[in-house]
Design an enzyme around this catalytic site. Structure first.
Site, mmCIF file in Angstrom:
data_model
loop_
_atom_site.group_PDB
_atom_site.id
_atom_site.type_symbol
_atom_site.label_atom_id
_atom_site.label_comp_id
_atom_site.label_asym_id
_atom_site.label_seq_id
_atom_site.Cartn_x
_atom_site.Cartn_y
_atom_site.Cartn_z
ATOM 1 C CB ALA A 7 2.938 6.725 1.330
ATOM 2 C CB SER A 67 -0.704 -1.182 -2.137
ATOM 3 O OG SER A 67 -0.639 0.176 -1.262
ATOM 4 C CB VAL A 68 -3.421 2.249 -5.071
ATOM 5 C CG1 VAL A 68 -4.472 1.866 -3.820
ATOM 6 C CG2 VAL A 68 -4.025 3.489 -5.518
ATOM 7 C CE LYS A 69 -5.324 3.769 0.540
ATOM 8 N NZ LYS A 69 -5.947 4.743 0.927
ATOM 9 C CG ASP A 70 3.887 2.306 -3.004
ATOM 10 O OD1 ASP A 70 3.616 1.995 -1.761
ATOM 11 O OD2 ASP A 70 4.414 1.673 -3.609
#
Length: 372
Positions: free
Chosen positions: A77, A71-74
């Site tokens: 993170a 996901s884009v949230k990598d």
């Protein structure tokens, strides 16, 4: 220098035949990268052929589901953990604690494994079981808690903060209001990637649009594209039901009420990530769940693209914005993650009926409702 001129020439050539077979370009990941974190970013832009052909516009999705954690949230993170390291808030062997609706937690769990940290996640108990199971498989300690407003001290974000304060060598990374860790990574990576991927195309890029939860992606990409284009590229918000941001951007008011099937997007306040750049936005579009669910099934059937509800909402918004800007316009949005994290809901007849959404899926696409 010669190699870069050759690459630019090849890119220019490929842009003229985008709809057919582009010339080969060496990808940043063609050479080995340094572990899990080295594979984060540099995702491709995918032309949404069915919608681009139907509208006479170029509708492009940045394939963030191709990040190694899915996901884009990598990106956030990694940015948040690097912030904790650089500021001395965590030392080797420590614990990262965060409140998250799921994908940031999954990204954090991956990066924590790669960096040797422990991971603790607080999340709303409304999130999909697939996300909870994956977090546990990645070694995270997971606490699903009841949904309450941000102002309530039992909100999952505040519980995460208190948990970190009880531990030695632990950092609460505060994704919603940590602009130095979240927004900043999109200013330096996602935005410049989008600009470089579209700058040499005929006519360049006219607009970017996406939904927002923490505000990091929208704010960071907006700031970057506005700076790189001298303000020429329009940047818009796509907002689900229940979120206050569309009213705030378009009318300057906070209007509460409603809910959405989407997870991890929509917001009841202007976060510290979004605050510095909200005035740069050119407008906002409200996207109802009925359009989102129909787009999930359309993309699967017409384009073979299997994405979750937030991605589908973004694509609906990109199509509507492209039509607003007129034929020949080029619009980029974010394909946040794949549908496999939500499939027990999005492809379940019982769940769709409970949300009164089945009737919004065209008859010829209901063959994909394969779960009871």
């Amino acid at each position: 220098m010669l190699a870069s001129r050759v690459a630019r020439a090849a890119f220019s050539s490929s842009s003229r035949v985008l709809s057919s077979a582009p010339a080969f370009l060496p990808h940043p990941h063609s050479l080995p990268v340094q572990g899990f974190v080295g594979a984060i970013g540099n995702t491709p832009l995918i032309r949404i052929n069915s919608l681009s052909d139907a509208t006479g516009c170029e509708i492009l999705g940045k394939a963030e589901f191709m990040n190694p954690g899915g996901s884009v949230k990598d990106r956030a993170a990694l940015g948040l953990i690097e912030w904790a390291e650089k500021t001395g808030k965590i030392k080797p062997g420590g614990t990262i604690v965060e409140g998250t609706a799921g994908n940031t937690g999954i990204g954090l769990a991956h990066v924590c494994r790669a960096r040797g940290y422990k991971c603790v996640i607080y999340m709303p108990n409304t999130q999909s079981q697939e996300k909870i199971d994956l977090l546990k498989m990645l070694g995270a300690e997971v606490y699903p808690v009841p949904v309450v407003a941000f102002e309530n001290p039992e909100n999952y974000n505040h519980q995460a903060k208190r948990h970190a304060e009880r531990l030695e060598n632990a950092a609460w990374v505060n994704q919603f209001d940590n602009a130095a860790g979240n927004r900043a990574c999109h200013i330096t990576t996602t935005g410049p990637e989008i600009y470089s991927q579209t700058a040499a195309l005929p006519g360049g890029l006219q607009a970017f649009i996406c939904s927002t939860g923490t505000g990091g992606t929208l704010a960071g990409v907006t700031r970057s594209l506005k700076d790189l284009s001298d303000g020429k590229i329009q940047c818009w918000l796509a907002d689900p039901p229940g979120s206050v941001l569309e009213g705030f951007v378009n009318r300057g008011v906070i209007e509460r009420g409603g809910s959405s099937i989407t997870e991890g997007i929509g917001q009841g306040r202007v976060t510290d990530n979004l605050q510095p750049d909200v005035e740069l936005l050119d407008g906002a579009l409200h996207i109802p769940d009925s359009k989102t669910i129909a787009m999930i099934y359309h993309l699967l059937d017409a384009d073979g693209i299997y994405v979750g509800a937030s991605s589908a909402l973004n694509v609906v918004a990109a199509k509507e914005l492209a039509e607003k800007l007129g034929k020949g316009s080029r619009v980029v949005t974010i394909l946040c993650d794949g549908a496999y994290r939500y499939q027990s809901r999005l492809f379940s007849r019982k769940w769709l009926e409970s949300k009164e959404l089945v009737q919004h899926i065209p008859d010829h696409l209901q063959k994909y409702i394969v779960l009871p």
